[in-house]
Design a protein around this motif. Structure first.
Motif, PDB file in Angstrom:
ATOM      1  N   GLY A   1       0.794  -1.224   0.000  1.00  0.00           N
ATOM      2  CA  GLY A   1       0.000   0.000   0.000  1.00  0.00           C
ATOM      3  C   GLY A   1       0.823   1.269   0.000  1.00  0.00           C
ATOM      4  O   GLY A   1       0.286   2.370   0.172  1.00  0.00           O
ATOM      5  N   GLY A   2       2.137   1.151  -0.200  1.00  0.00           N
ATOM      6  CA  GLY A   2       2.988   2.334  -0.210  1.00  0.00           C
ATOM      7  C   GLY A   2       3.094   3.032   1.136  1.00  0.00           C
ATOM      8  O   GLY A   2       3.495   4.202   1.215  1.00  0.00           O
ATOM      9  N   MET A   3       2.812   2.311   2.227  1.00  0.00           N
ATOM     10  CA  MET A   3       2.726   2.943   3.540  1.00  0.00           C
ATOM     11  C   MET A   3       4.082   3.273   4.154  1.00  0.00           C
ATOM     12  O   MET A   3       4.149   3.878   5.221  1.00  0.00           O
ATOM     13  N   HIS A   4       5.183   2.908   3.475  1.00  0.00           N
ATOM     14  CA  HIS A   4       6.493   3.308   3.994  1.00  0.00           C
ATOM     15  C   HIS A   4       6.679   4.821   3.940  1.00  0.00           C
ATOM     16  O   HIS A   4       7.611   5.357   4.548  1.00  0.00           O
ATOM     17  N   SER A   5       5.801   5.515   3.224  1.00  0.00           N
ATOM     18  CA  SER A   5       5.898   6.985   3.152  1.00  0.00           C
ATOM     19  C   SER A   5       5.130   7.678   4.277  1.00  0.00           C
ATOM     20  O   SER A   5       5.050   8.908   4.299  1.00  0.00           O
ATOM     21  N   ALA A   6       4.586   6.924   5.238  1.00  0.00           N
ATOM     22  CA  ALA A   6       3.682   7.509   6.229  1.00  0.00           C
ATOM     23  C   ALA A   6       4.389   8.221   7.377  1.00  0.00           C
ATOM     24  O   ALA A   6       3.726   8.826   8.215  1.00  0.00           O
ATOM     25  N   ARG A   7       5.711   8.146   7.451  1.00  0.00           N
ATOM     26  CA  ARG A   7       6.451   8.863   8.488  1.00  0.00           C
ATOM     27  C   ARG A   7       7.533   9.720   7.841  1.00  0.00           C
ATOM     28  O   ARG A   7       8.095   9.355   6.796  1.00  0.00           O
ATOM     29  N   SER A   8       7.843  10.840   8.482  1.00  0.00           N
ATOM     30  CA  SER A   8       8.839  11.773   7.949  1.00  0.00           C
ATOM     31  C   SER A   8      10.256  11.269   8.208  1.00  0.00           C
ATOM     32  O   SER A   8      10.489  10.420   9.074  1.00  0.00           O
ATOM     33  N   LEU A   9      11.206  11.836   7.489  1.00  0.00           N
ATOM     34  CA  LEU A   9      12.610  11.489   7.721  1.00  0.00           C
ATOM     35  C   LEU A   9      13.064  11.826   9.147  1.00  0.00           C
ATOM     36  O   LEU A   9      13.737  11.010   9.787  1.00  0.00           O
ATOM     37  N   PRO A  10      12.722  13.000   9.694  1.00  0.00           N
ATOM     38  CA  PRO A  10      13.116  13.247  11.087  1.00  0.00           C
ATOM     39  C   PRO A  10      12.492  12.248  12.063  1.00  0.00           C
ATOM     40  O   PRO A  10      13.139  11.854  13.045  1.00  0.00           O
ATOM     41  N   HIS A  11      11.259  11.821  11.807  1.00  0.00           N
ATOM     42  CA  HIS A  11      10.638  10.807  12.670  1.00  0.00           C
ATOM     43  C   HIS A  11      11.427   9.493  12.581  1.00  0.00           C
ATOM     44  O   HIS A  11      11.713   8.865  13.609  1.00  0.00           O
ATOM     45  N   LEU A  12      11.794   9.091  11.370  1.00  0.00           N
ATOM     46  CA  LEU A  12      12.571   7.864  11.203  1.00  0.00           C
ATOM     47  C   LEU A  12      13.959   8.009  11.821  1.00  0.00           C
ATOM     48  O   LEU A  12      14.511   7.048  12.358  1.00  0.00           O
ATOM     49  N   SER A  13      14.521   9.209  11.742  1.00  0.00           N
ATOM     50  CA  SER A  13      15.828   9.442  12.360  1.00  0.00           C
ATOM     51  C   SER A  13      15.750   9.225  13.869  1.00  0.00           C
ATOM     52  O   SER A  13      16.628   8.592  14.468  1.00  0.00           O
ATOM     53  N   ARG A  14      14.690   9.734  14.483  1.00  0.00           N
ATOM     54  CA  ARG A  14      14.517   9.532  15.917  1.00  0.00           C
ATOM     55  C   ARG A  14      14.298   8.042  16.224  1.00  0.00           C
ATOM     56  O   ARG A  14      14.766   7.533  17.249  1.00  0.00           O
ATOM     57  N   THR A  15      13.640   7.342  15.303  1.00  0.00           N
ATOM     58  CA  THR A  15      13.434   5.902  15.482  1.00  0.00           C
ATOM     59  C   THR A  15      14.755   5.162  15.526  1.00  0.00           C
ATOM     60  O   THR A  15      15.000   4.338  16.421  1.00  0.00           O
ATOM     61  N   VAL A  16      15.634   5.439  14.560  1.00  0.00           N
ATOM     62  CA  VAL A  16      16.915   4.731  14.538  1.00  0.00           C
ATOM     63  C   VAL A  16      17.784   5.156  15.713  1.00  0.00           C
ATOM     64  O   VAL A  16      18.518   4.343  16.291  1.00  0.00           O
ATOM     65  N   GLU A  17      17.682   6.416  16.139  1.00  0.00           N
ATOM     66  CA  GLU A  17      18.448   6.860  17.302  1.00  0.00           C
ATOM     67  C   GLU A  17      18.010   6.108  18.558  1.00  0.00           C
ATOM     68  O   GLU A  17      18.847   5.612  19.335  1.00  0.00           O
ATOM     69  N   LEU A  18      16.699   6.002  18.763  1.00  0.00           N
ATOM     70  CA  LEU A  18      16.203   5.303  19.946  1.00  0.00           C
ATOM     71  C   LEU A  18      16.502   3.809  19.872  1.00  0.00           C
ATOM     72  O   LEU A  18      16.810   3.175  20.886  1.00  0.00           O
ATOM     73  N   ALA A  19      16.405   3.241  18.677  1.00  0.00           N
ATOM     74  CA  ALA A  19      16.757   1.824  18.535  1.00  0.00           C
ATOM     75  C   ALA A  19      18.212   1.597  18.918  1.00  0.00           C
ATOM     76  O   ALA A  19      18.555   0.591  19.561  1.00  0.00           O
ATOM     77  N   ALA A  20      19.062   2.546  18.540  1.00  0.00           N
ATOM     78  CA  ALA A  20      20.483   2.422  18.878  1.00  0.00           C
ATOM     79  C   ALA A  20      20.712   2.574  20.375  1.00  0.00           C
ATOM     80  O   ALA A  20      21.427   1.781  20.993  1.00  0.00           O
ATOM     81  N   THR A  21      20.096   3.587  20.985  1.00  0.00           N
ATOM     82  CA  THR A  21      20.382   3.879  22.385  1.00  0.00           C
ATOM     83  C   THR A  21      19.652   2.947  23.353  1.00  0.00           C
ATOM     84  O   THR A  21      20.029   2.876  24.531  1.00  0.00           O
ATOM     85  N   THR A  22      18.624   2.244  22.883  1.00  0.00           N
ATOM     86  CA  THR A  22      17.915   1.291  23.756  1.00  0.00           C
ATOM     87  C   THR A  22      18.337  -0.148  23.504  1.00  0.00           C
ATOM     88  O   THR A  22      17.771  -1.067  24.090  1.00  0.00           O
ATOM     89  N   GLY A  23      19.329  -0.348  22.637  1.00  0.00           N
ATOM     90  CA  GLY A  23      19.825  -1.700  22.400  1.00  0.00           C
ATOM     91  C   GLY A  23      18.964  -2.533  21.484  1.00  0.00           C
ATOM     92  O   GLY A  23      18.946  -3.763  21.592  1.00  0.00           O
ATOM     93  N   ASN A  24      18.253  -1.884  20.548  1.00  0.00           N
ATOM     94  CA  ASN A  24      17.367  -2.630  19.659  1.00  0.00           C
ATOM     95  C   ASN A  24      17.795  -2.590  18.198  1.00  0.00           C
ATOM     96  O   ASN A  24      16.969  -2.802  17.307  1.00  0.00           O
ATOM     97  N   LEU A  25      19.095  -2.344  17.967  1.00  0.00           N
ATOM     98  CA  LEU A  25      19.676  -2.588  16.654  1.00  0.00           C
ATOM     99  C   LEU A  25      20.440  -3.899  16.728  1.00  0.00           C
ATOM    100  O   LEU A  25      21.386  -4.038  17.508  1.00  0.00           O
ATOM    101  N   GLU A  26      20.032  -4.867  15.932  1.00  0.00           N
ATOM    102  CA  GLU A  26      20.645  -6.190  15.991  1.00  0.00           C
ATOM    103  C   GLU A  26      22.022  -6.216  15.339  1.00  0.00           C
ATOM    104  O   GLU A  26      22.886  -7.005  15.722  1.00  0.00           O
TER     105      GLU A  26
END
Length: 427
Positions: free
Chosen positions: A374-399
């Motif tokens: 459904g093309g839903m990968h466009s539903a969040r902004s780049l800054p939102h995704l940036s915060r996602t990867v930052e939190l994944a990194a700092t909370t130990g959720n990047l494998e």
């Protein structure tokens, strides 16, 4: 966690500026050596589309079945069950009825095959069946009509219920948009659920999905007042508790969940779907476990059926292992970190949380491209995704932090950012 000095993560802030942080190694979350005992946990998982498929809005879901199945095996390898064909799999947001039915059949077949794998069988109880590894959503969405009569809603529910049970998967009776549109009283909800439950051959999970996840479900169970809706739900359960395996509450209201949890009949589990408060709900009311193998009373904690755990499976498994070892403080520490990530991924508009789940699956190497049906990968902004990867990194959720950084940096470059413009790193 020790710091990898040569590895840094470049982030994009809301004002468009770039900054760098140091990237730590992935936590050493051990895989379980035996079944998880303290809690029953299902991860509500997403679907992986074909990177070269036509997954534009309105098109039928074009799914990469190999990657989708492999992702489910990663859940099972951690001792987690899979909740499939639910809202995390983009039910009513890109996953069409034909793909839904095929998804359930394939996942059930994959669970049956997984039980023949000694490594996976070892992390589930002896004698485990397909329904212990996978539960699947049952609704009325195969009917395209906007309005259905109550009798037609019952028929649609039962059609999906029978198809799901035939695969061996457990059933989750999802909230029906059709029922939300036409039911005029709590009594009508009770009548529909009674008739559907009478057709079930195995105990089912009931799902109460709040309006943050689906605004079309306002007033479900006959009232916009949560307490009144809860009384209707409890009456449905009380009519024959043997038909109910558990209740998944996804209202993002921990007090409401606890109030229902305390009133559930013996044998009926509360499976939290609260992606904002799951840490304290799962660990319990503070009594914790006092020694390995010690148990809490059923009303003192929630089991789990969570979309957040699709993105944090290693941590979720480790937290339950900590509870099994009699260490609720460690379980809470792990879950608190994952909850911090979950609160961002599920931030308003909450129904777009699926984008974050798919994004993290891509960063963690579970799919070839950051794409969604459904093309839903466009539903969040780049800054939102940036915060996602930052939190994944700092909370130990990047494998695999190095892989995640490589993929995220490529995404920034594709958007036209020069990573050399980033300001210095923090330790």
């Amino acid at each position: 966690m020790s710091t990898v000095e040569t590895l840094q993560l470049t982030l994009l802030d809301d004002d468009g500026s770039l900054r760098r942080i140091a990237l730590d190694e992935a936590p050493a979350f051990a895989r379980p050596s035996g079944p998880l005992r303290s809690r029953v946990v299902f991860a509500a998982v997403h679907v992986v589309p074909r990177a070269d498929g036509d997954n534009t809005p309105g098109a039928p879901a074009d799914i990469d079945w190999d990657a989708t199945s492999a992702f489910r095996r990663t859940m099972w390898s951690r001792g987690l069950g899979v909740a499939d064909a639910m809202d995390t799999a983009q039910r009513n947001m890109g996953l069409d009825p034909s793909a839904t039915r095929e998804l359930i059949a394939r996942t059930a077949r994959g669970a049956r095959e997984a039980l023949t794998d000694p490594e996976i069988a070892a992390v589930f109880p002896e004698g485990a069946q397909v329904r212990d590894l996978v539960v699947a959503g049952v609704s009325t969405d195969q009917r395209s009509e906007h309005q259905l009569s109550l009798d037609e809603i019952v028929e649609a529910y039962i059609e999906q219920l029978q198809a799901t049970e035939a695969t061996g998967a457990g059933a989750v009776l999802m909230a029906s948009r059709h029922l939300a549109r036409v039911a005029t009283s709590a009594a009508e909800y009770e009548d529909v659920y009674r008739r559907v439950l009478e057709a079930a051959t195995e105990p089912v999970v009931l799902h109460w999905l709040g309006t943050a996840f689906d605004p079309q479900l306002e007033g479900y169970f006959g009232s916009t007042d949560t307490a009144a809706g809860a009384e209707t739900l409890l009456r449905i359960i009380a009519e024959d508790p043997t038909r109910i395996r558990g209740v998944k509450m996804s209202l993002l209201d921990d007090a409401a969940e606890i109030a229902v949890r305390e009133k559930l009949p013996a044998g009926v589990r509360m499976l939290t779907g609260d992606d904002f408060h799951f840490s304290h709900l799962i660990v319990g009311d503070g009594t914790g476990t006092t020694e390995p193998g010690a148990e809490q009373a059923p009303g003192e904690y929630s089991d789990a059926l969570l979309g957040a755990f699709a993105a944090t499976a290693p941590a979720a498994s480790a937290a339950v292992q900590a509870l099994d070892a009699g260490d609720p403080d460690e379980a809470r520490r792990i879950l608190d970190a994952s909850e911090e990530l979950g609160r961002h991924v599920f931030s308003a508009p909450t129904f777009h949380y699926k984008t974050g789940v798919a994004f993290l699956a891509w960063l963690n190497g579970h799919q070839q491209a950051f794409t969604m049906v459904g093309g839903m990968h466009s539903a969040r902004s780049l800054p939102h995704l940036s915060r996602t990867v930052e939190l994944a990194a700092t909370t130990g959720n990047l494998e695999d932090p190095a892989l995640a950084a490589e993929r995220w940096h490529a995404m920034l470059r594709l958007a036209g950012y020069d990573l050399e413009d980033a300001t210095g790193a923090s330790a």
